[in-house]
Design a protein around this motif. Structure first.
Motif, PDB file in Angstrom:
ATOM      1  N   LEU A 100      11.492  76.609  45.323  1.00 14.31           N
ATOM      2  CA  LEU A 100      10.655  76.916  44.170  1.00 14.31           C
ATOM      3  C   LEU A 100       9.563  77.922  44.518  1.00 14.31           C
ATOM      4  O   LEU A 100       9.208  78.785  43.704  1.00 14.31           O
ATOM      5  CB  LEU A 100      10.025  75.632  43.630  1.00 14.31           C
ATOM      6  CG  LEU A 100      10.984  74.617  42.993  1.00 14.31           C
ATOM      7  CD1 LEU A 100      10.237  73.322  42.669  1.00 14.31           C
ATOM      8  CD2 LEU A 100      11.633  75.190  41.743  1.00 14.31           C
ATOM      9  N   GLU A 101       9.032  77.817  45.725  1.00 12.65           N
ATOM     10  CA  GLU A 101       7.939  78.695  46.136  1.00 12.65           C
ATOM     11  C   GLU A 101       8.404  80.135  46.284  1.00 12.65           C
ATOM     12  O   GLU A 101       7.675  81.079  45.954  1.00 12.65           O
ATOM     13  CB  GLU A 101       7.347  78.203  47.458  1.00 12.65           C
ATOM     14  CG  GLU A 101       6.147  79.030  47.927  1.00 12.65           C
ATOM     15  CD  GLU A 101       5.669  78.593  49.304  1.00 12.65           C
ATOM     16  OE1 GLU A 101       4.457  78.657  49.542  1.00 12.65           O
ATOM     17  OE2 GLU A 101       6.507  78.201  50.139  1.00 12.65           O
ATOM     18  N   THR A 102       9.604  80.334  46.789  1.00 12.67           N
ATOM     19  CA  THR A 102      10.089  81.685  47.074  1.00 12.67           C
ATOM     20  C   THR A 102      10.911  82.282  45.951  1.00 12.67           C
ATOM     21  O   THR A 102      11.204  83.476  45.976  1.00 12.67           O
ATOM     22  CB  THR A 102      10.934  81.687  48.367  1.00 12.67           C
ATOM     23  OG1 THR A 102      12.035  80.767  48.218  1.00 12.67           O
ATOM     24  CG2 THR A 102      10.084  81.271  49.553  1.00 12.67           C
ATOM     25  N   SER A 103      11.302  81.478  44.968  1.00 15.83           N
ATOM     26  CA  SER A 103      12.134  81.995  43.887  1.00 15.83           C
ATOM     27  C   SER A 103      11.338  82.942  42.994  1.00 15.83           C
ATOM     28  O   SER A 103      10.180  82.676  42.664  1.00 15.83           O
ATOM     29  CB  SER A 103      12.682  80.844  43.036  1.00 15.83           C
ATOM     30  OG  SER A 103      13.434  81.348  41.960  1.00 15.83           O
ATOM     31  N   ARG A 104      11.974  84.037  42.606  1.00 15.86           N
ATOM     32  CA  ARG A 104      11.318  85.009  41.744  1.00 15.86           C
ATOM     33  C   ARG A 104      11.456  84.662  40.269  1.00 15.86           C
ATOM     34  O   ARG A 104      10.907  85.360  39.417  1.00 15.86           O
ATOM     35  CB  ARG A 104      11.880  86.406  42.013  1.00 15.86           C
ATOM     36  CG  ARG A 104      11.568  86.935  43.412  1.00 15.86           C
ATOM     37  CD  ARG A 104      12.095  88.344  43.593  1.00 15.86           C
ATOM     38  NE  ARG A 104      11.759  88.876  44.899  1.00 15.86           N
ATOM     39  CZ  ARG A 104      10.605  89.480  45.200  1.00 15.86           C
ATOM     40  NH1 ARG A 104       9.698  89.629  44.271  1.00 15.86           N
ATOM     41  NH2 ARG A 104      10.375  89.932  46.416  1.00 15.86           N
ATOM     42  N   HIS A 105      12.213  83.615  39.952  1.00 18.12           N
ATOM     43  CA  HIS A 105      12.373  83.210  38.550  1.00 18.12           C
ATOM     44  C   HIS A 105      12.602  81.700  38.506  1.00 18.12           C
ATOM     45  O   HIS A 105      13.027  81.088  39.500  1.00 18.12           O
ATOM     46  CB  HIS A 105      13.558  83.944  37.914  1.00 18.12           C
ATOM     47  CG  HIS A 105      14.859  83.738  38.657  1.00 18.12           C
ATOM     48  ND1 HIS A 105      15.650  82.636  38.472  1.00 18.12           N
ATOM     49  CD2 HIS A 105      15.472  84.500  39.600  1.00 18.12           C
ATOM     50  CE1 HIS A 105      16.710  82.709  39.258  1.00 18.12           C
ATOM     51  NE2 HIS A 105      16.634  83.833  39.957  1.00 18.12           N
ATOM     52  N   GLU A 134       8.023  72.588  33.858  1.00 18.45           N
ATOM     53  CA  GLU A 134       9.322  72.658  33.195  1.00 18.45           C
ATOM     54  C   GLU A 134       9.168  73.522  31.955  1.00 18.45           C
ATOM     55  O   GLU A 134       8.279  73.288  31.137  1.00 18.45           O
ATOM     56  CB  GLU A 134       9.824  71.268  32.815  1.00 18.45           C
ATOM     57  CG  GLU A 134      11.175  71.291  32.096  1.00 18.45           C
ATOM     58  CD  GLU A 134      11.686  69.889  31.808  1.00 18.45           C
ATOM     59  OE1 GLU A 134      11.929  69.156  32.773  1.00 18.45           O
ATOM     60  OE2 GLU A 134      11.807  69.549  30.612  1.00 18.45           O
ATOM     61  N   THR A 135      10.021  74.520  31.841  1.00 14.82           N
ATOM     62  CA  THR A 135       9.959  75.450  30.714  1.00 14.82           C
ATOM     63  C   THR A 135      11.250  75.365  29.910  1.00 14.82           C
ATOM     64  O   THR A 135      12.348  75.411  30.474  1.00 14.82           O
ATOM     65  CB  THR A 135       9.754  76.891  31.214  1.00 14.82           C
ATOM     66  OG1 THR A 135       8.587  76.923  32.042  1.00 14.82           O
ATOM     67  CG2 THR A 135       9.584  77.854  30.045  1.00 14.82           C
ATOM     68  N   ARG A 136      11.120  75.220  28.597  1.00 14.08           N
ATOM     69  CA  ARG A 136      12.305  75.176  27.733  1.00 14.08           C
ATOM     70  C   ARG A 136      12.122  76.220  26.625  1.00 14.08           C
ATOM     71  O   ARG A 136      11.181  76.162  25.862  1.00 14.08           O
ATOM     72  CB  ARG A 136      12.478  73.791  27.111  1.00 14.08           C
ATOM     73  CG  ARG A 136      13.754  73.658  26.257  1.00 14.08           C
ATOM     74  CD  ARG A 136      13.744  72.336  25.503  1.00 14.08           C
ATOM     75  NE  ARG A 136      13.750  71.193  26.386  1.00 14.08           N
ATOM     76  CZ  ARG A 136      14.854  70.601  26.834  1.00 14.08           C
ATOM     77  NH1 ARG A 136      16.034  71.062  26.469  1.00 14.08           N
ATOM     78  NH2 ARG A 136      14.782  69.554  27.635  1.00 14.08           N
ATOM     79  N   GLU A 137      13.023  77.197  26.604  1.00 16.06           N
ATOM     80  CA  GLU A 137      12.968  78.245  25.595  1.00 16.06           C
ATOM     81  C   GLU A 137      14.056  77.996  24.546  1.00 16.06           C
ATOM     82  O   GLU A 137      15.256  78.102  24.837  1.00 16.06           O
ATOM     83  CB  GLU A 137      13.159  79.617  26.230  1.00 16.06           C
ATOM     84  CG  GLU A 137      12.043  79.974  27.222  1.00 16.06           C
ATOM     85  CD  GLU A 137      12.237  81.355  27.805  1.00 16.06           C
ATOM     86  OE1 GLU A 137      13.194  82.038  27.383  1.00 16.06           O
ATOM     87  OE2 GLU A 137      11.439  81.745  28.671  1.00 16.06           O
ATOM     88  N   GLN A 138      13.627  77.634  23.326  1.00 19.69           N
ATOM     89  CA  GLN A 138      14.528  77.324  22.209  1.00 19.69           C
ATOM     90  C   GLN A 138      15.596  76.314  22.650  1.00 19.69           C
ATOM     91  O   GLN A 138      15.272  75.221  23.076  1.00 19.69           O
ATOM     92  CB  GLN A 138      15.146  78.624  21.674  1.00 19.69           C
ATOM     93  CG  GLN A 138      14.116  79.578  21.106  1.00 19.69           C
ATOM     94  CD  GLN A 138      14.716  80.854  20.597  1.00 19.69           C
ATOM     95  OE1 GLN A 138      15.898  81.130  20.765  1.00 19.69           O
ATOM     96  NE2 GLN A 138      13.879  81.658  19.933  1.00 19.69           N
ATOM     97  N   ASP A 139      16.886  76.673  22.568  1.00 19.32           N
ATOM     98  CA  ASP A 139      17.963  75.728  22.902  1.00 19.32           C
ATOM     99  C   ASP A 139      18.478  75.923  24.324  1.00 19.32           C
ATOM    100  O   ASP A 139      19.515  75.353  24.688  1.00 19.32           O
ATOM    101  CB  ASP A 139      19.133  75.901  21.920  1.00 19.32           C
ATOM    102  CG  ASP A 139      18.725  75.553  20.491  1.00 19.32           C
ATOM    103  OD1 ASP A 139      17.821  74.698  20.353  1.00 19.32           O
ATOM    104  OD2 ASP A 139      19.290  76.140  19.559  1.00 19.32           O
ATOM    105  N   ARG A 140      17.770  76.698  25.111  1.00 15.38           N
ATOM    106  CA  ARG A 140      18.248  76.965  26.462  1.00 15.38           C
ATOM    107  C   ARG A 140      17.960  75.785  27.386  1.00 15.38           C
ATOM    108  O   ARG A 140      17.081  74.952  27.125  1.00 15.38           O
ATOM    109  CB  ARG A 140      17.592  78.228  27.013  1.00 15.38           C
ATOM    110  CG  ARG A 140      17.927  79.481  26.183  1.00 15.38           C
ATOM    111  CD  ARG A 140      17.333  80.712  26.806  1.00 15.38           C
ATOM    112  NE  ARG A 140      17.897  80.949  28.146  1.00 15.38           N
ATOM    113  CZ  ARG A 140      17.511  81.952  28.926  1.00 15.38           C
ATOM    114  NH1 ARG A 140      16.573  82.781  28.518  1.00 15.38           N
ATOM    115  NH2 ARG A 140      18.069  82.123  30.100  1.00 15.38           N
ATOM    116  N   VAL A 141      18.698  75.722  28.483  1.00 16.35           N
ATOM    117  CA  VAL A 141      18.510  74.662  29.474  1.00 16.35           C
ATOM    118  C   VAL A 141      17.135  74.803  30.101  1.00 16.35           C
ATOM    119  O   VAL A 141      16.707  75.907  30.440  1.00 16.35           O
ATOM    120  CB  VAL A 141      19.605  74.760  30.562  1.00 16.35           C
ATOM    121  CG1 VAL A 141      19.379  73.705  31.628  1.00 16.35           C
ATOM    122  CG2 VAL A 141      20.986  74.620  29.936  1.00 16.35           C
TER     123      VAL A 141
END
Length: 337
Positions: free
Chosen positions: A30-35, A72-79
């Motif tokens: 998680l620390e090194t991930s760019r997204h 935790e991020t949820r955009e509309q109906d996306r996972v």
């Protein structure tokens, strides 16, 4: 389902697949991930189930404390996706004013440093500014460590703390750069209250650990310079920028020339006799850009300098006692160059 061929039981997890190791690995991912990453993506990288990832995320969030959050991020109906968000300040957050002050100091000391050093400092400023603007609370760069210190310190017999005057310096720099007229509230030494001066600031100079503002007082109601002014920066109480502009002419301000003392009057050429015991001290230093030195057979010397503050020059000569005197003749005949 995979089983051990000899025992028919489930294979034992290798040590690096334990919960503790997974939590550490999860943090690093998680620390090194760019997204942000989904639970499925995390499960694939951790070689475990999505349910295990859910538990690991919960445990990690609990262990990190208040400084770092698993979001935790949820955009509309996306996972939903997961990422780290730190609530601790960025190591560089809030240093924009300090960087600006650093830029001012670079400008001030540039004449006294090797050209290569000045260029290195100036080239570092944009990079530092970009780091500040791109950083912020979510900074994901390398761990900040203390830089090694250069084994050199500066000592003075009393100094002025300019940190409280950072905003004054910033405003004056803006006025000088833009050729903007300002009204300065100045509390001169020995005066009961500040006085207001309408002027066009030209340059800030450093002398003996003190910052001075050089400028031109303007004739009332016009943009016509009336006389030169020299103000101690730490005694400036207010700076009020006006919507009036007067571009300085680089060819006639004469402020790029380094003469002895501050600019109180037109340049004057003077000669100072220095006795032998103090000769090396004077010879080792630059007192004005156009200085010349005449060495005498008895070890003494005569220093020829250009000054814009004869009173300062006289005070400097008096500080040597009987080892120095101001010559009556500005340019005596040289015995040796």
């Amino acid at each position: 389902m995979m089983t051990d061929d000899t025992t028919g039981t489930m294979p034992r997890k290798s040590p690096d697949k334990t919960a503790t190791a997974r939590i550490i690995t999860l943090y690093r991912i998680l620390e090194t991930s760019r997204h942000p990453l989904t639970k499925k993506e995390l499960a694939e990288r951790l070689d475990c189930s999505s349910e295990s990832v859910r538990r690991l995320l919960h445990t990690l969030d609990q262990e990190l404390g208040d400084g770092v959050l698993v979001t935790e991020t949820r955009e509309q109906d996306r996972v939903p996706t997961h990422s780290l968000r730190t609530t601790r300040p960025h190591p560089l957050q809030g240093l924009a004013d300090v960087v600006d002050l650093f830029a001012q100091w670079v400008d001030q000391v540039a004449p006294y440093l090797p050209e290569q050093t000045v260029e290195q400092a100036r080239s570092a400023l944009p990079q530092l500014a970009i780091t500040l603007s791109d950083g912020g609370p979510g900074y994901g760069g390398p761990t900040q460590t203390a830089a090694p210190r250069w084994p050199m310190t500066f000592r003075s017999k009393g100094y002025i703390d300019y940190i409280p005057h950072a905003q004054t310096l910033k405003t004056l720099r803006q006025a000088i750069t833009g050729g903007q007229v300002c009204v300065v509230g100045y509390h001169a030494a020995g005066q009961d209250a500040p006085r207001r001066h309408r002027l066009i600031p030209r340059r800030i100079v450093v002398q003996s650990g003190t910052l001075y503002l050089l400028g031109d007082a303007l004739t009332e109601g016009t943009l016509q310079p009336e006389y030169g002014m020299t103000l101690s920066v730490h005694r400036i109480r207010t700076v009020d920028l006006k919507q009036e502009y007067l571009r300085p002419q680089a060819a006639d301000d004469g402020m790029r020339d380094r003469h002895f003392g501050l600019k109180w009057h037109a340049p004057r050429r003077c000669a100072v006799w220095i006795a032998a015991p103090a000769a090396d001290y004077v010879r080792d230093r630059i007192w004005s850009d156009d200085q010349t030195i005449t060495s005498h057979t008895d070890g003494s010397l005569t220093l020829h300098v250009t000054t814009t503050s004869e009173e300062e020059l006289k005070a400097w000569v008096r500080s040597f006692g009987d080892r120095a005197r101001l010559e009556d003749t500005p340019l005596p005949e040289q015995e040796s160059a």
